[in-house]
Design a protein around this motif. Sequence first.
Motif, PDB file in Angstrom:
ATOM      1  N   UNK A  81       5.801  27.729  41.795  1.00 27.00           N
ATOM      2  CA  UNK A  81       6.429  26.593  42.461  1.00 27.00           C
ATOM      3  C   UNK A  81       6.013  25.293  41.770  1.00 27.00           C
ATOM      4  N   UNK A  82       6.497  24.178  42.331  1.00 27.88           N
ATOM      5  CA  UNK A  82       6.199  22.889  41.724  1.00 27.88           C
ATOM      6  C   UNK A  82       4.707  22.572  41.743  1.00 27.88           C
ATOM      7  N   UNK A  83       3.990  23.029  42.773  1.00 33.73           N
ATOM      8  CA  UNK A  83       2.546  22.773  42.809  1.00 33.73           C
ATOM      9  C   UNK A  83       1.843  23.438  41.618  1.00 33.73           C
ATOM     10  N   UNK A  84       2.264  24.658  41.297  1.00 37.03           N
ATOM     11  CA  UNK A  84       1.691  25.344  40.136  1.00 37.03           C
ATOM     12  C   UNK A  84       1.961  24.539  38.864  1.00 37.03           C
ATOM     13  N   UNK A  85       3.208  24.096  38.690  1.00 34.50           N
ATOM     14  CA  UNK A  85       3.584  23.342  37.484  1.00 34.50           C
ATOM     15  C   UNK A  85       2.827  22.020  37.440  1.00 34.50           C
ATOM     16  N   UNK A  86       2.716  21.334  38.582  1.00 36.39           N
ATOM     17  CA  UNK A  86       1.962  20.078  38.629  1.00 36.39           C
ATOM     18  C   UNK A  86       0.505  20.287  38.194  1.00 36.39           C
ATOM     19  N   UNK A  87      -0.137  21.287  38.799  1.00 36.06           N
ATOM     20  CA  UNK A  87      -1.544  21.553  38.488  1.00 36.06           C
ATOM     21  C   UNK A  87      -1.732  21.937  37.027  1.00 36.06           C
ATOM     22  N   UNK A  88      -0.847  22.780  36.537  1.00 33.15           N
ATOM     23  CA  UNK A  88      -0.948  23.229  35.148  1.00 33.15           C
ATOM     24  C   UNK A  88      -0.730  22.059  34.193  1.00 33.15           C
ATOM     25  N   UNK A  90       3.867  10.172  38.752  1.00 27.56           N
ATOM     26  CA  UNK A  90       4.629  10.362  39.986  1.00 27.56           C
ATOM     27  C   UNK A  90       4.919  11.834  40.250  1.00 27.56           C
ATOM     28  N   UNK A  91       5.168  12.592  39.205  1.00 28.13           N
ATOM     29  CA  UNK A  91       5.425  14.022  39.400  1.00 28.13           C
ATOM     30  C   UNK A  91       4.141  14.753  39.810  1.00 28.13           C
ATOM     31  N   UNK A 105       3.070  14.190  43.307  1.00 30.84           N
ATOM     32  CA  UNK A 105       3.983  14.687  44.325  1.00 30.84           C
ATOM     33  C   UNK A 105       4.989  13.652  44.798  1.00 30.84           C
ATOM     34  N   UNK A 106       4.886  12.437  44.291  1.00 32.48           N
ATOM     35  CA  UNK A 106       5.845  11.388  44.665  1.00 32.48           C
ATOM     36  C   UNK A 106       7.252  11.799  44.246  1.00 32.48           C
ATOM     37  N   UNK A 107       7.359  12.379  43.045  1.00 33.68           N
ATOM     38  CA  UNK A 107       8.608  12.977  42.587  1.00 33.68           C
ATOM     39  C   UNK A 107       8.502  14.462  42.887  1.00 33.68           C
ATOM     40  N   UNK A 108       9.443  14.995  43.648  1.00 27.22           N
ATOM     41  CA  UNK A 108       9.331  16.373  44.143  1.00 27.22           C
ATOM     42  C   UNK A 108       9.475  17.433  43.056  1.00 27.22           C
ATOM     43  N   UNK A 109      10.340  17.216  42.101  1.00 25.55           N
ATOM     44  CA  UNK A 109      10.537  18.201  41.037  1.00 25.55           C
ATOM     45  C   UNK A 109      11.055  17.495  39.789  1.00 25.55           C
ATOM     46  N   UNK A 133       2.457  31.065  32.214  1.00 21.34           N
ATOM     47  CA  UNK A 133       1.634  32.271  32.311  1.00 21.34           C
ATOM     48  C   UNK A 133       0.487  32.046  33.297  1.00 21.34           C
ATOM     49  N   UNK A 134       0.483  32.815  34.375  1.00 22.00           N
ATOM     50  CA  UNK A 134      -0.542  32.658  35.408  1.00 22.00           C
ATOM     51  C   UNK A 134      -1.834  33.385  35.062  1.00 22.00           C
ATOM     52  N   UNK A 135      -1.804  34.280  34.085  1.00 23.45           N
ATOM     53  CA  UNK A 135      -2.981  35.080  33.729  1.00 23.45           C
ATOM     54  C   UNK A 135      -3.763  34.529  32.547  1.00 23.45           C
TER      55      UNK A 135
END
Length: 112
Positions: A2-9, A37-38, A41-45, A67-69
């Motif tokens: 999800x977007x949280x994964x992409x943001x964190x990565x 902003x992305x 979380x200010x920008x949702x996606x 890649x999550x691994x």
Amino acid sequence: MNDDFVRDKLARLLTEKDISYYEASLGIGHARGYIRDYISGKTKSIPLREFFIICDYLKISPSAFLDTDNASPLKTEAGYQEFKKLDPEDQEDYIRLFRRQNNRRKKEKEKS
């Protein structure tokens, strides 16, 4: 995924490469607050096209980014780019080395 994964990565990769959000935003052709902003979380996606531009800017494939691994996708990507330049015989030698090393680590973990 999800977007949280992409943001964190994205935040982690920028930190690993020592690139500021400001610098990355300008580097991909956006206003200086675009990445901030992305990530905040200010920008949702972000559009898929922008994701590919970010990957290109970071010199990482989209699959390595997602890649999550993989604990260190930037190093993996850099290694892969060098690996592709080797002749097939040398590639086989490295594959054997990687397998030996992974088997050794697996055995050490089993002993623990």
